[in-house]
Design a protein around this motif. Structure first.
Motif, PDB file in Angstrom:
ATOM      1  N   CYS A 128       2.414  -5.738   5.153  1.00 40.02           N
ATOM      2  CA  CYS A 128       1.443  -4.748   4.747  1.00 40.02           C
ATOM      3  C   CYS A 128       0.187  -4.901   5.508  1.00 40.02           C
ATOM      4  CB  CYS A 128       1.280  -4.499   3.316  1.00 40.02           C
ATOM      5  SG  CYS A 128       0.087  -3.142   2.863  1.00 40.02           S
ATOM      6  N   LEU A 129      -0.130  -3.322   6.207  1.00 41.17           N
ATOM      7  CA  LEU A 129      -1.360  -3.622   7.073  1.00 41.17           C
ATOM      8  C   LEU A 129      -2.521  -2.787   6.258  1.00 41.17           C
ATOM      9  CD1 LEU A 129       0.205  -2.184  10.315  1.00 41.17           C
ATOM     10  CD2 LEU A 129      -0.786  -4.583  10.065  1.00 41.17           C
ATOM     11  N   GLY A 130      -2.090  -2.351   5.028  1.00 46.62           N
ATOM     12  CA  GLY A 130      -3.312  -1.671   4.338  1.00 46.62           C
ATOM     13  C   GLY A 130      -3.995  -2.362   3.123  1.00 46.62           C
ATOM     14  N   CYS A 135       4.942  -0.769   5.606  1.00 46.88           N
ATOM     15  CA  CYS A 135       5.245  -0.346   4.295  1.00 46.88           C
ATOM     16  C   CYS A 135       6.413   1.072   4.513  1.00 46.88           C
ATOM     17  CB  CYS A 135       4.215   0.131   3.457  1.00 46.88           C
ATOM     18  SG  CYS A 135       3.247  -1.187   2.704  1.00 46.88           S
ATOM     19  N   CYS A 171       1.121   2.445   5.025  1.00 47.31           N
ATOM     20  CA  CYS A 171       0.962   1.865   6.343  1.00 47.31           C
ATOM     21  C   CYS A 171       2.305   1.954   7.101  1.00 47.31           C
ATOM     22  CB  CYS A 171       0.386   0.465   6.365  1.00 47.31           C
ATOM     23  SG  CYS A 171       1.785  -0.894   5.759  1.00 47.31           S
ATOM     24  N   CYS A 221       0.764  -1.167  -0.068  1.00 46.23           N
ATOM     25  CA  CYS A 221       0.073   0.200   0.138  1.00 46.23           C
ATOM     26  C   CYS A 221       0.861   1.172   0.006  1.00 46.23           C
ATOM     27  CB  CYS A 221      -1.079  -0.006   1.225  1.00 46.23           C
ATOM     28  SG  CYS A 221      -0.221   0.461   2.883  1.00 46.23           S
ATOM     29  N   GLY A 222       2.050   1.129   0.545  1.00 45.14           N
ATOM     30  CA  GLY A 222       3.037   2.296   0.607  1.00 45.14           C
ATOM     31  C   GLY A 222       3.058   3.364   1.767  1.00 45.14           C
TER      32      GLY A 222
HETATM   33 ZN   LIG Z   1       1.211  -1.072   3.551  1.00 42.80          ZN
END
Ligand SMILES: [Zn+2]
Ligand SMILES: NC(=O)c1ccc[n+]([C@@H]2O[C@H](COP(=O)([O-])OP(=O)(O)OC[C@H]3O[C@@H](n4cnc5c(N)ncnc54)[C@H](O)[C@@H]3O)[C@@H](O)[C@H]2O)c1
Ligand SMILES: [Zn+2]
Length: 347
Positions: free
Chosen positions: A104-106, A96, A93, A90-91
């Motif tokens: 990644c959490l997004g 990231c 979170c 996601c870039g």
């Molecule tokens: Zn992320």
């Protein structure tokens, strides 16, 4: 379009599927030009990854051409040739931002061919395409770039860098499948004094020699610990990399490391494994685990362009997209067929 669809353990088919469409502003639709099969896809087909459900299109590695982009994308454009990586990011979170894209959490991480439809298809929807794809440089073959989608960053990040391979080290690599071979190729960049490859299959050990191992050990008839003891004055390996994913090979990788050494686990483990802390507490070892993050993809791409990495060496078999059944069969019988990576291309 056609796609390779999972229908429960042991069942898959190259069949009609709906062509993907843009669902989010940061999606791109990529026409798949070249795609490969991963050992993890075989795990899925065995039923080892229950998150993959009936109807899911498999695959998490591809090179393709961007056909459509969401309005939220800034860098990826229609017509771009891109590498679609096994890890989506996601870039923004927390993970990231710490370049732990695998965590990644997004909505990213390993999602393609797992939680959403994957790359073993004529078209694939790639979420967060600006931060999850890489532009393919001119003059490099698709099938070379394709090796950067999973195996090369995995061997390099989770094996070589987590294991902190240094010049002059003795490096033991347990398991010489594509991942172990990628770790051997990555370790060579650091000029170790010896790379010892350990496997059960002589065909894999032959491949390991070609990839840069100077000592090979067949676990069915040779004693890796004795051979490494001889190379190291009885101390053990500086770095020991586990690239199989079964209890016996993890225990062996731990046993092969010297006091103060590093043990880098890459294998995906499905069973409980014993950690012999009663022997290890006094040995100052470091044990690492990891899911690939693909943060080294730009570095590996530069090495590939400068011919310091021969990624094409992994590719043993070629097929067209409609030959998925044959390609899976050849890949699954690697012991007999000598397959390392198979590439399926749009004809
Ligand atoms: Zn992320
Ligand atoms: N951590 C990650 O992010 C990540 C990413 C991709 C793959 N993996 C995992 O890495 C592992 C290796 O992947 P691969 O595609 O190379 O698998 P593979 O099955 O092609 O290769 C495994 C190799 O181990 C050898 N082997 C099996 N038992 C052995 C033993 N007792 N002693 C020595 N060698 C033995 C086999 O002969 C084979 O050559 C798998 O567990 C895979 O799921 C992890
Ligand atoms: Zn994979």
């Amino acid at each position: 379009m056609k796609a390779l669809v999972f229908h429960g353990p042991g069942q898959k088919a190259w069949e009609d599927a709906s062509k993907p469409t843009i669902l989010s502003d940061t999606d791109a639709i990529v026409r798949v030009d070249a795609v490969t099969i991963c050992g993890t896809d075989l795990h899925i087909l065995k039923g080892d990854v229950p998150a993959v459900t009936d109807g899911r299109i498999l695959g998490h590695e591809a090179v393709g051409t961007v056909e459509a982009v969401g309005v939220g994308l800034n860098t990826v454009k229609v017509g771009d040739r891109v590498l679609v990586s096994c890890i989506t990011s996601c870039g923004v979170c927390r993970f990231c931002r710490e370049r732990r894209y695998g965590q990644c959490l997004g909505g990213g991480g390993w999602i393609l061919g797992h939680k959403i439809d994957g790359t073993q298809a004529e078209y694939v929807r790639v979420p967060f395409a600006d931060t999850s794809t890489y532009q393919v440089p001119a003059g490099v073959a698709d099938e070379q770039i394709l090796m950067l989608a999973d195996i090369l960053p995995t061997g390099y990040e989770v094996g070589v860098l987590n294991g902190t391979v240094q010049p002059g080290d003795v490096v033991a690599v347990v398991g010489a499948g594509p991942i172990g071979l990628a770790a051997i190729m990555g370790a060579r960049l650091f000029s170790p004094s010896h790379i010892v490859a350990i496997d059960l299959a002589d065909s894999r050990l032959d491949a390991a020699k070609q990839f840069g191992a100077d000592v090979v050990v067949n676990n069915t008839r040779e004693d890796a610990a004795a051979i490494i003891a001889e190379l190291t004055g009885g101390l053990g390996a500086d770095v020991s990399i586990e690239a199989v994913g079964v209890p016996a090979t993890f225990e062996q990788a731990v046993q092969l490391a010297r006091p103060g050494g590093h043990i880098a686990n890459i294998g995906v483990h499905g069973e409980s494994v014993t950690l012999h802390l009663e022997e290890l507490w006094i040995r100052d070892v470091t044990i690492t685990t990891g899911l690939v993050d693909t943060y080294t993809t730009p570095t590996l791409l530069r090495l590939l362009i400068n011919r310091q990495l021969d990624a094409g060496r992994f590719v043993t078999h070629h097929f067209s997209l409609d030959q998925f059944e044959e390609a899976y069969d050849v890949f699954a019988r690697a012991g007999e067929t000598g397959a390392l990576k198979v590439v399926l291309s749009r004809s």
